[in-house]
Scaffold this active site. Structure first.
Site, PDB file in Angstrom:
ATOM      1  N   ARG A  55       0.834  -1.198   0.000  1.00  0.00           N
ATOM      2  CA  ARG A  55       0.000   0.000   0.000  1.00  0.00           C
ATOM      3  C   ARG A  55       0.871   1.250   0.000  1.00  0.00           C
ATOM      4  O   ARG A  55       0.547   2.266  -0.611  1.00  0.00           O
ATOM      5  CB  ARG A  55      -0.940  -0.006   1.215  1.00  0.00           C
ATOM      6  N   ASP A 179      -7.861  19.029 -14.912  1.00  0.00           N
ATOM      7  CA  ASP A 179      -8.177  17.703 -15.433  1.00  0.00           C
ATOM      8  C   ASP A 179      -7.748  17.674 -16.898  1.00  0.00           C
ATOM      9  O   ASP A 179      -8.340  18.331 -17.748  1.00  0.00           O
ATOM     10  CB  ASP A 179      -9.681  17.436 -15.287  1.00  0.00           C
ATOM     11  N   LYS A 204      -8.435   6.331 -19.557  1.00  0.00           N
ATOM     12  CA  LYS A 204      -8.710   6.830 -20.899  1.00  0.00           C
ATOM     13  C   LYS A 204      -7.453   6.775 -21.773  1.00  0.00           C
ATOM     14  O   LYS A 204      -6.917   5.717 -22.008  1.00  0.00           O
ATOM     15  CB  LYS A 204      -9.294   8.248 -20.806  1.00  0.00           C
TER      16      LYS A 204
END
Length: 479
Positions: A55, A179, A204
């Site tokens: 983690r 973004d 994407k």
């Protein structure tokens, strides 16, 4: 006429090699291996060989984050288990009572997170258009902590002057997050335009194959990097090593894919703009786009996203989407395959109806993610779908006139042939024991730049990413 930024130097080389040094691993593999280990042996209590628990850090993930830092022009990149996990991490830079100012046209999931997750936690927020940067910045309040914009925006492909907004936001002491999902750092680098954080849905374009869910944040600011890394470690929204391996592989062809997306999208946009069954086309690469000049001034090219208004109502939109054969009716974007969707009832259905109406996200608005298929096949598919959706045997553009239109950043709009408006009749990580600390002799060693294997690039020191034992504060040491 405004011109594009020059291509980012050595981008393809960095995408293939940054973070991939064989000497980072015991057996010198040419491809960073998949390290599935969740825990790592310590030579003595409290002392690690760079990793302790997956983690907090993983060799496969580190290779990917190093690659992202290089191609995005940042100092520290962090990957997240999804795009929205990355969005939430940025939101967690705020505390109850802080204000977030966001652009009004943005991804529906971001809108939903601010309204449904942020508000109950005591965060304040406003959505405001960015067409006028001064008017947008005037909405900043004394308690504004983060300003969040998309450029181009989703789904209307509105373009924000990132440089100007960055100047105004920084004058107010706020954090600017951009973004960059619709562009990727191949075409646009928000950090070089003044942003504090580049955010992207890696799902994407960066991954590009519709098979990995992931988010990304990149920054040059040490304070933001340290806080985000602590959030990543403490909250645990990290991607698995196999996903990191897949994205790392996808990055190596990003420059090739983005060129193909841009070329096809320009052909699609110009064809649709000339089609009598389309009332409007939104694509920053078109000279008709209201902020075409701004888009060119802050990017090296345009991506594969095209939005248009079909001549008709909801039924026409549905008929079009059910008629496409090469395009696939599906949400998401940025993959090698072409996708089409209806934002009003798909990706932006969670946006309140009154806000959709105010923005112009109507039942006639269709969003295309133009893939890398043969240009002619895509245009013929759009032709038959439009003819199926909008009745009437009226003259339509000749597909052949649009097949070989270059992306504007390659040859300029003037190189494209003038389209004929009506020329043809319509037709019906490695094993746990195999990891070793990076060698000081390598290009991405702690005292070297990771941005490029060439010495003429600006120095961008890399974080060592060292962490204390789980539960402690993260500690970043830059260069």
């Amino acid at each position: 006429m405004a011109s594009h930024l020059p291509p980012f130097a050595h981008f393809a080389t960095d995408a293939v090699h940054a973070g991939q040094e064989p000497e980072n691993f015991k057996h010198w593999p040419c491809v960073p291996p998949i390290s599935l280990a969740t825990t790592f042996k310590q030579p003595t209590p409290g002392e690690t060989m760079g990793y302790e628990y997956s983690r907090g850090g993983n060799p496969t993930r580190q290779a990917l984050e190093d690659a992202f830092a290089a191609i995005c022009g940042g100092k520290k990149a962090l990957v997240w288990s999804s795009g929205l996990a990355g969005t939430q991490a940025v939101m967690q830079l705020c505390k109850a009572g802080d204000h977030i100012l966001a652009c009004d046209d943005l991804y529906g999931g971001t809108n939903r997170m601010l309204r449904k997750i942020g508000a109950p936690l005591g965060l304040e927020f406003d959505f405001y258009p960015t067409a006028d940067p001064e008017a947008f910045a005037a909405q900043i309040k004394p308690n504004t902590k983060v300003v969040w914009i998309e450029s181009p925006s989703n789904p209307l492909l509105q373009v924000t002057d990132i440089r100007r907004v960055a100047e105004l936001v920084k004058a107010k002491g706020c954090i600017l997050a951009v973004d960059n999902t619709f562009m990727s750092s191949y075409f646009q680098r928000p950090l070089e335009l003044g942003a504090d954080i580049e955010f992207a849905s890696v799902t994407k374009y960066y991954n590009g194959h519709s098979d990995v869910l992931m988010g990304l944040t990149v920054t040059r600011r040490e304070d933001i990097a340290e806080r985000l890394q602590f959030i990543q470690f403490a909250a645990g929204a990290v991607p698995g090593p196999f996903d990191c391996f897949m994205v790392n592989r996808g990055l190596k062809t990003l420059h090739l894919r983005m060129e193909a997306h841009a070329k096809n999208a320009m052909a699609v946009a110009k064809y649709m703009e000339a089609h009598p069954k389309v009332t409007k086309v939104m694509y920053p690469g078109l000279e008709s786009h209201v902020n075409h000049a701004v888009a060119k001034s802050q990017s090296t090219g345009f991506s594969g996203m095209v939005t248009f208004l079909i001549k008709g109502d909801l039924e026409a939109s549905k008929k079009f989407l059910k008629s496409v054969k090469v395009f696939t009716l599906a949400e998401s974007l940025g993959a090698v395959e072409s996708l089409a969707e209806l934002p009003a009832i798909m990706t932006h259905a969670s946006v309140p109806a009154e806000q959709r109406a105010e923005l112009g996200i109507s039942d006639s608005l269709i969003r295309l993610s133009v893939g890398v298929e043969n240009t002619r096949d895509l245009l013929l598919d759009l032709e038959q779908a439009l003819n199926a959706a909008v009745p009437g045997a009226i003259p339509t553009p000749n597909v052949s006139d649009f097949e070989n239109i270059p992306a504007s950043h390659k040859a300029g709009e003037s190189a494209a042939p003038a389209p004929a408006k009506a020329v043809s009749a319509a037709k019906p990580a490695e094993a746990a024991s195999g990891s070793v600390p990076p060698s000081p002799s390598r290009r991405n060693a702690n005292n070297m730049t990771q941005s490029s294997i060439f010495g003429d690039e600006p120095q961008r020191p890399v974080s060592r990413g060292r962490r204390t034992a789980p539960g402690g504060e993260s500690s970043l040491i830059f260069g």
